[in-house]
Scaffold this active site. Structure first.
Site, mmCIF file in Angstrom:
data_model
loop_
_atom_site.group_PDB
_atom_site.id
_atom_site.type_symbol
_atom_site.label_atom_id
_atom_site.label_comp_id
_atom_site.label_asym_id
_atom_site.label_seq_id
_atom_site.Cartn_x
_atom_site.Cartn_y
_atom_site.Cartn_z
ATOM 1 N N VAL A 187 15.852 9.160 -2.861
ATOM 2 C CA VAL A 187 16.512 10.041 -1.916
ATOM 3 C C VAL A 187 17.919 9.528 -1.632
ATOM 4 O O VAL A 187 18.160 8.327 -1.583
ATOM 5 C CB VAL A 187 15.684 10.133 -0.617
ATOM 6 C CG1 VAL A 187 16.503 10.671 0.547
ATOM 7 C CG2 VAL A 187 14.478 11.018 -0.841
ATOM 8 N N PHE A 241 -10.662 -6.647 15.738
ATOM 9 C CA PHE A 241 -9.576 -7.124 14.886
ATOM 10 C C PHE A 241 -9.182 -6.040 13.871
ATOM 11 O O PHE A 241 -10.027 -5.499 13.176
ATOM 12 C CB PHE A 241 -10.031 -8.395 14.163
ATOM 13 C CG PHE A 241 -9.040 -8.950 13.180
ATOM 14 C CD1 PHE A 241 -7.810 -9.420 13.603
ATOM 15 C CD2 PHE A 241 -9.340 -8.996 11.827
ATOM 16 C CE1 PHE A 241 -6.901 -9.940 12.700
ATOM 17 C CE2 PHE A 241 -8.440 -9.500 10.914
ATOM 18 C CZ PHE A 241 -7.214 -9.983 11.350
ATOM 19 N N GLN A 242 -7.907 -5.700 13.846
ATOM 20 C CA GLN A 242 -7.321 -4.711 12.939
ATOM 21 C C GLN A 242 -7.813 -3.284 13.186
ATOM 22 O O GLN A 242 -7.656 -2.408 12.337
ATOM 23 C CB GLN A 242 -7.565 -5.077 11.461
ATOM 24 C CG GLN A 242 -6.861 -6.362 11.036
ATOM 25 C CD GLN A 242 -6.973 -6.629 9.544
ATOM 26 O OE1 GLN A 242 -8.008 -6.349 8.936
ATOM 27 N NE2 GLN A 242 -5.928 -7.180 8.955
ATOM 28 N N GLU A 282 0.809 -1.217 0.000
ATOM 29 C CA GLU A 282 0.000 0.000 0.000
ATOM 30 C C GLU A 282 0.845 1.271 0.000
ATOM 31 O O GLU A 282 0.416 2.309 -0.523
ATOM 32 C CB GLU A 282 -0.947 0.012 1.210
ATOM 33 C CG GLU A 282 -2.083 -0.987 1.133
ATOM 34 C CD GLU A 282 -1.732 -2.339 1.760
ATOM 35 O OE1 GLU A 282 -0.531 -2.575 2.034
ATOM 36 O OE2 GLU A 282 -2.648 -3.154 1.972
ATOM 37 N N PHE A 300 24.792 7.825 1.024
ATOM 38 C CA PHE A 300 24.564 9.177 1.524
ATOM 39 C C PHE A 300 24.644 9.206 3.046
ATOM 40 O O PHE A 300 25.147 10.173 3.625
ATOM 41 C CB PHE A 300 23.214 9.715 1.047
ATOM 42 C CG PHE A 300 23.120 11.212 1.115
ATOM 43 C CD1 PHE A 300 23.617 11.985 0.083
ATOM 44 C CD2 PHE A 300 22.545 11.859 2.193
ATOM 45 C CE1 PHE A 300 23.555 13.375 0.128
ATOM 46 C CE2 PHE A 300 22.472 13.244 2.245
ATOM 47 C CZ PHE A 300 22.979 14.004 1.209
#
Length: 578
Positions: free
Chosen positions: A382, A112-113, A50, A467
């Site tokens: 980045v 739940f969740q 996601e 970096f």
């Protein structure tokens, strides 16, 4: 079958110009994804994480300027969205996140969740609201879309899963939400005050940022009128540096000395559409005029004498008639001459240093700049990929350069490229991925294969979080915990059905890049680059100089003197030129 609330939601998105939604399916999201299936016009772009869905939506929104959509199921699915949504919101791109939730009657019972997503998303959005009853969803959705579009940020709508499946009733007409257009400029009095500051100055420098998008011609005209060199912030690079006789490059940690000097030596600084965050790089005694469409951004970084709220384009148009025409060009001439010398030194560092051995990242960046198409979209991870992109990729008004330039998160390039390529199937989309960044969301290579997205992933494989190592050196810290034991990313690509190209020596660089870029599907181009490449910032503080000396001393005393020798060997030309 009766129309559901989710059907109305999908119809509203479609009527408002949305073409696709990024996400992963889940039980609480089933009503929404099933409505997408039945409608058939909005594409479900199935990613593997996601976080990538949010980044992909941000990438699409950045390159199109239009509303993009991502979605996630309840609990962990929503939590995975957060980093990508933070990036989208800080980059000021319009993204709508549809966050499914647990059943309404279980909220507050440690189900739940269970999370409280409307609170979790509050900090990374311009709008975040929980839908409590089915009748509320269409209106809240339209409000959220309007917030995202008009404020150029993230809007989140939290929807308990069963609400998607509720009968829409008789009034199931879709809403239509489109961007408005307006002219926004300061008052005449404010413009007169700004003109007075600029007319009284002898050495004006312009600092231009992403707010200059769509105002290139006006910017060049203004610089000519003020005889002012133009320094650009990183996010302004793609909109400012091309066809620009007043360009003197970037400043900041990723910039170079000519941009720094142009700001250091000015007596008036005109900030246009930028919120450049690094205060040590601002001039100490210059009078500052700042133009920004968001008044709350004015004066956050340096004391501002005159703040002008408006778009850069409209404000310049109104300001130009007030500026004096009699101006000395000495400051401009000195700074542009300085830039030409600085640019020459940087370009000499990118020249190939032999046919064998690892490749210097500057050499790779210049070769990629030369071989990519004139309208390529570059996505930079980045870290050092952003550094080399900022210094060596040339913009021309058609190319784009997108990254996590405000939020500064690893692993942004590949998932952002998914959104760019999905929305522009015929355009060349190229990432400059770090080996650490690519590994972090490596599963999205599977998304490229499954969704048939011909992204070209150029990965700088140097076996380190390089970096981070640079930052450690500057602070006198012995490098630790930064090693990466990488696989061959080219072989990983082949294993998942992508084209894999491995480039190990400078003599292979052009042919390898051409082979990968010319492939008609997704490709991973793995380039073995030097680990110990230094980047000299435009301003070296006494603390940084002593930090580097302390790093070398501590490394030798720790039995790691070979690293000090490797740094010297790798960077001998750069240190000599600086």
């Amino acid at each position: 079958m009766p129309r559901t609330v989710a059907d109305v939601l999908v119809a509203t998105l479609k009527a408002s110009g949305v073409k696709r939604a990024y996400g992963l399916p889940g039980d609480s999201l089933n009503g929404f994804t099933d409505a997408l299936r039945r409608d058939g016009d909005i594409i479900w772009e199935h990613v593997r994480h996601e976080e990538a869905a949010a980044f992909a939506a941000a990438g699409e929104a950045a390159v199109t300027g239009q509303l993009a959509v991502c979605a996630a199921s309840c609990g962990p699915g929503n939590l995975h969205l957060i980093n990508g949504l933070f990036d989208a919101n800080r980059s000021r791109v319009p993204v709508l996140a549809i966050a499914a939730h647990i059943p309404r009657d279980e909220i507050g019972a440690s189900y739940f969740q269970e999370t409280h997503p409307q609170e979790l998303f509050r900090e990374c959005s311009v709008y975040s609201e929980l839908v409590s009853v089915p009748e509320q969803l269409p209106r809240v959705m339209e409000i959220a879309m309007r917030f995202a579009i008009e404020r150029s940020g993230v809007a989140v709508v939290v929807v308990p899963g069963e609400i998607f499946l509720h009968d829409a009733g008789h009034d199931s007409r879709p809403g239509v939400v489109r961007a408005s257009s307006s002219v926004v400029r300061p008052t005449d009095e404010a413009l007169a005050s700004a003109a007075a500051v600029l007319n009284s100055a002898e050495r004006v420098t312009i600092l231009a940022g992403a707010g200059c998008q769509g105002a290139h011609d006006e910017l060049i005209t203004l610089a000519g009128a003020l005889r002012a060199p133009i320094v650009h912030a990183l996010r302004g690079k793609e909109f400012v540096e091309y066809d620009n006789p007043y360009d003197v490059g970037m400043t900041g940690l990723l910039g170079f000395v000519s941009g720094y000097r142009a700001m250091e030596h000015c007596d008036a600084l005109l900030m246009l559409g930028t919120d450049f965050p690094y205060r040590p790089f601002y001039p100490e005694n210059a009078r500052v005029v700042q133009v920004d469409i968001r008044g709350e951004h004015i004066g956050r970084r340096a004391p501002v004498e005159v703040g002008l709220v408006g778009t850069v384009k409209d404000t310049i148009d109104a300001l130009l008639p007030l500026l004096s025409s009699a101006r000395d060009a000495t400051h401009l001439g000195q700074m542009t001459s300085h830039y030409r010398r600085t640019r020459g030194r940087l370009d000499s560092l990118a020249q190939s240093r032999g046919d064998r051995g690892p490749i210097h990242p500057q050499t790779l960046a210049v070769a990629l700049d030369r071989l990519a198409t004139d309208d390529a979209v570059f996505l930079a991870d980045v870290g050092t990929p952003t550094l080399w992109a900022a210094r060596y990729l040339r913009m021309n008004g058609r190319r784009r350069l997108i990254g996590s330039f405000n939020h500064g998160t690893m692993a942004n390039a590949l998932p952002q490229a998914i959104g760019v390529q999905a929305s522009h199937p015929g355009r060349q989309v190229v990432t400059l991925s770090g080996d650490g960044g690519l590994a972090m969301l490596l599963g999205e290579l599977l998304t490229l294969h499954q969704q048939r997205l011909p992204v070209k992933v150029v990965v700088l494989n140097n076996g380190a979080l390089s970096f981070v190592e640079l930052e450690m050196k500057a602070n006198g810290i012995v490098n630790y915990g930064t090693d990466l034991q990488n696989p061959s990313f080219a072989e990983v690509a082949r294993a998942v059905g992508l084209r894999g190209v491995h480039i190990e020596h400078p003599s292979e660089l052009d042919d390898g890049l051409q082979a990968g870029l010319a492939h008609d599907g997704p490709a991973v181009i793995e380039v073995m680059t030097t680990r110990q490449e230094l980047s000299i910032p435009p301003k070296i503080t006494a603390q940084q100089a002593s930090g580097f000396t302390l790093w070398a001393t501590r490394s030798i005393l720790s039995g790691r003197g070979d690293e000090v020798l490797e740094v010297a060997k790798t960077n001998i030309r750069e240190l000599a030129l600086e």
